[in-house]
Design an enzyme around this catalytic site. Structure first.
Site, PDB file in Angstrom:
ATOM      1  N   ASN A 109       6.098 -15.415  46.040  1.00 13.40           N
ATOM      2  CA  ASN A 109       6.407 -14.511  47.152  1.00 13.40           C
ATOM      3  C   ASN A 109       7.872 -14.633  47.575  1.00 13.40           C
ATOM      4  OD1 ASN A 109       5.918 -12.615  49.377  1.00 13.40           O
ATOM      5  ND2 ASN A 109       3.771 -13.126  49.062  1.00 13.40           N
ATOM      6  N   HIS A 135       9.458 -14.520  44.006  1.00 18.11           N
ATOM      7  CA  HIS A 135       8.817 -15.202  42.878  1.00 18.11           C
ATOM      8  C   HIS A 135       9.784 -16.086  42.085  1.00 18.11           C
ATOM      9  CE1 HIS A 135       5.277 -13.114  43.890  1.00 18.11           C
ATOM     10  NE2 HIS A 135       5.462 -12.014  43.198  1.00 18.11           N
ATOM     11  N   HIS A 206      -0.552 -14.436  38.974  1.00 19.57           N
ATOM     12  CA  HIS A 206      -0.254 -13.042  39.312  1.00 19.57           C
ATOM     13  C   HIS A 206      -1.002 -12.070  38.401  1.00 19.57           C
ATOM     14  CE1 HIS A 206       1.915  -9.765  41.132  1.00 19.57           C
ATOM     15  NE2 HIS A 206       2.780 -10.558  41.727  1.00 19.57           N
ATOM     16  N   SER A 207      -2.289 -12.312  38.174  1.00 21.73           N
ATOM     17  CA  SER A 207      -3.078 -11.372  37.385  1.00 21.73           C
ATOM     18  C   SER A 207      -3.278 -10.070  38.150  1.00 21.73           C
ATOM     19  CB  SER A 207      -4.439 -11.974  37.033  1.00 21.73           C
ATOM     20  OG  SER A 207      -4.305 -12.978  36.057  1.00 21.73           O
ATOM     21  N   TYR A 208      -3.191  -8.972  37.414  1.00 21.63           N
ATOM     22  CA  TYR A 208      -3.434  -7.633  37.948  1.00 21.63           C
ATOM     23  C   TYR A 208      -4.857  -7.244  37.533  1.00 21.63           C
ATOM     24  CZ  TYR A 208       1.585  -6.741  38.877  1.00 21.63           C
ATOM     25  OH  TYR A 208       2.881  -6.765  39.347  1.00 21.63           O
ATOM     26  N   GLU A 343      -3.229 -13.135  45.160  1.00 23.70           N
ATOM     27  CA  GLU A 343      -2.350 -14.277  44.947  1.00 23.70           C
ATOM     28  C   GLU A 343      -2.543 -15.323  46.054  1.00 23.70           C
ATOM     29  OE1 GLU A 343       1.727 -12.543  44.332  1.00 23.70           O
ATOM     30  OE2 GLU A 343       0.535 -10.705  44.538  1.00 23.70           O
TER      31      GLU A 343
END
Length: 379
Positions: A109, A135, A206-208, A343
């Site tokens: 972040n 990040h 940070h998986s989408y 997250e």
């Protein structure tokens, strides 16, 4: 722009795998060709590592950026679906800078103006996002090579040694993430770090997530639940204001399952500031790993994702900056809001907000963080 990586392509004859050597032409259940993940970056070999459990769930991981590349889970009818965004080769990850599936560090972040002061010393970090550090970039953990320390059929441990002064952060810091696939269809993520100098640390994944297994569809029909009575508002540069605000009578109230599409385009200052939802929630779970902190569900597939964490916050990002310029696995174009990121983390800009949970790591201490992504299917 991120720094370009110096890459030398290596003719690979050995397939990195979590169990035994296989021929490179054998595809994973998610359709990935392991040969497309076999190059060398910064003198470290990359590979595709396949984790499986007794339910035939499959998780594919690469040590470039400590990334989850694919997750195959059963839907309500038993069909297996890939529920995360990603690319079909390492070269695609290099050519299309993104956070897809990445391990984020040193600090997930934003940090305001890329600055923080620790024990009387001010540190300047990259300013890569509206004047803030996001990040850990310009070259955060998503662009580095992790070493593969341990590998089993259902588990992998990845380690990275961040040098003192790297990206402006103090301390030689050894960071690791262990990804463990359980037989009840959960991915357990365990982060650890140690340093030789006072520093800050805040790691996440940070998986989408696209629980339809179809990234051509957006997330507007997904049901989101967040176990939080308050959140941290942001200004027009996505920076937290320092306030902890109640979610009551706001679009940020997800204490009951709520369709994302009912909230993301409301005439509301916070929705406008986040270009949708891109906010941190202050979790009621208070670090209790046995309590669900957030849930996401697709009514279409019945796939449900429950999140557990020892962290005090969770950033929910609804893919507001996906714009159709990236083509992922299976040649699918990733359109606006084709996913949701969950997250787990310290609150954004915690180094500059002393009343918030501390992200400071001192020599002799061990940073430890634990998050679980548990999948199920409901009719």
């Amino acid at each position: 722009m991120k720094n370009k990586l110096l890459i030398s392509v290596l003719a690979a004859t050995t397939l990195f795998s979590c169990n035994t050597t296989k021929k490179s032409e054998v595809l994973t259940d998610s359709g990935l060709n392991p040969a497309h993940f076999e190059i060398e970056i910064d003198s470290v070999k990359t590979g595709l590592f396949v984790l499986k459990n007794k339910n035939k769930m499959e998780v594919c991981v690469t040590n470039f950026g400590g990334r989850i590349v694919s997750i195959m889970v059963p839907d309500k009818d038993g069909a297996m679906r890939d529920v995360v965004l990603g690319f079909p080769s390492i070269q695609d990850y290099i050519d299309n800078p993104s956070n897809f599936g990445a391990t984020i560090g040193r600090y997930a972040n934003r940090i305001k103006n890329g600055k923080f002061t620790l024990e009387g010393t001010e540190y300047q970090l990259p300013q890569n996002n509206y004047g803030h550090c996001l990040h850990g970039e310009l070259k955060g953990f998503q662009d580095v090579m992790f070493n593969v320390d341990e590998i089993k059929d259902n588990e992998i441990k990845l380690t990275y040694h961040a040098k003192d002064g790297e990206e402006g952060f103090p301390g030689n810091t050894t960071c690791s993430v262990t990804m463990h696939l359980t037989d009840d269809n959960a991915i357990e993520l365990s982060y650890e770090a140690e340093t030789d100098k006072p520093t800050i640390i805040n790691m996440t994944n940070h998986s989408y997530f696209n629980l339809d297994g179809d990234p051509s569809k957006d997330n507007s029909e997904y049901l989101l639940t967040i176990n939080a009575d308050s959140y941290t508002p942001v200004d027009s540069t996505f920076m937290t204001t320092g306030e902890i605000a109640s979610v009551k009578n706001t679009p940020m109230d997800f204490r009951e399952p709520t369709k994302l599409g009912d909230r993301m385009d409301l005439d509301d200052e916070q929705i406008e500031n986040g270009h949708g939802i891109d906010h941190n929630w202050v979790l009621n779970t208070k670090g209790d790993i046995n309590k669900i902190c957030a849930s996401l569900k697709s009514a279409n597939t019945g796939i449900k994702l429950d999140v557990y964490t020892t962290e005090p916050g969770i950033q929910v990002y609804t893919g507001n900056f996906l714009d159709g310029t990236q083509t992922g696995k299976n040649n699918i174009i990733y359109q606006f809001r084709a996913s949701v990121c969950l997250e787990t983390q310290k609150y954004p800009d915690s180094p500059n907000k002393p009343l918030w949970p501390s992200c400071v790591l001192l020599p002799g201490e061990k940073y430890s963080s634990h998050t679980i992504f548990k999948f199920s299917a409901e009719k």
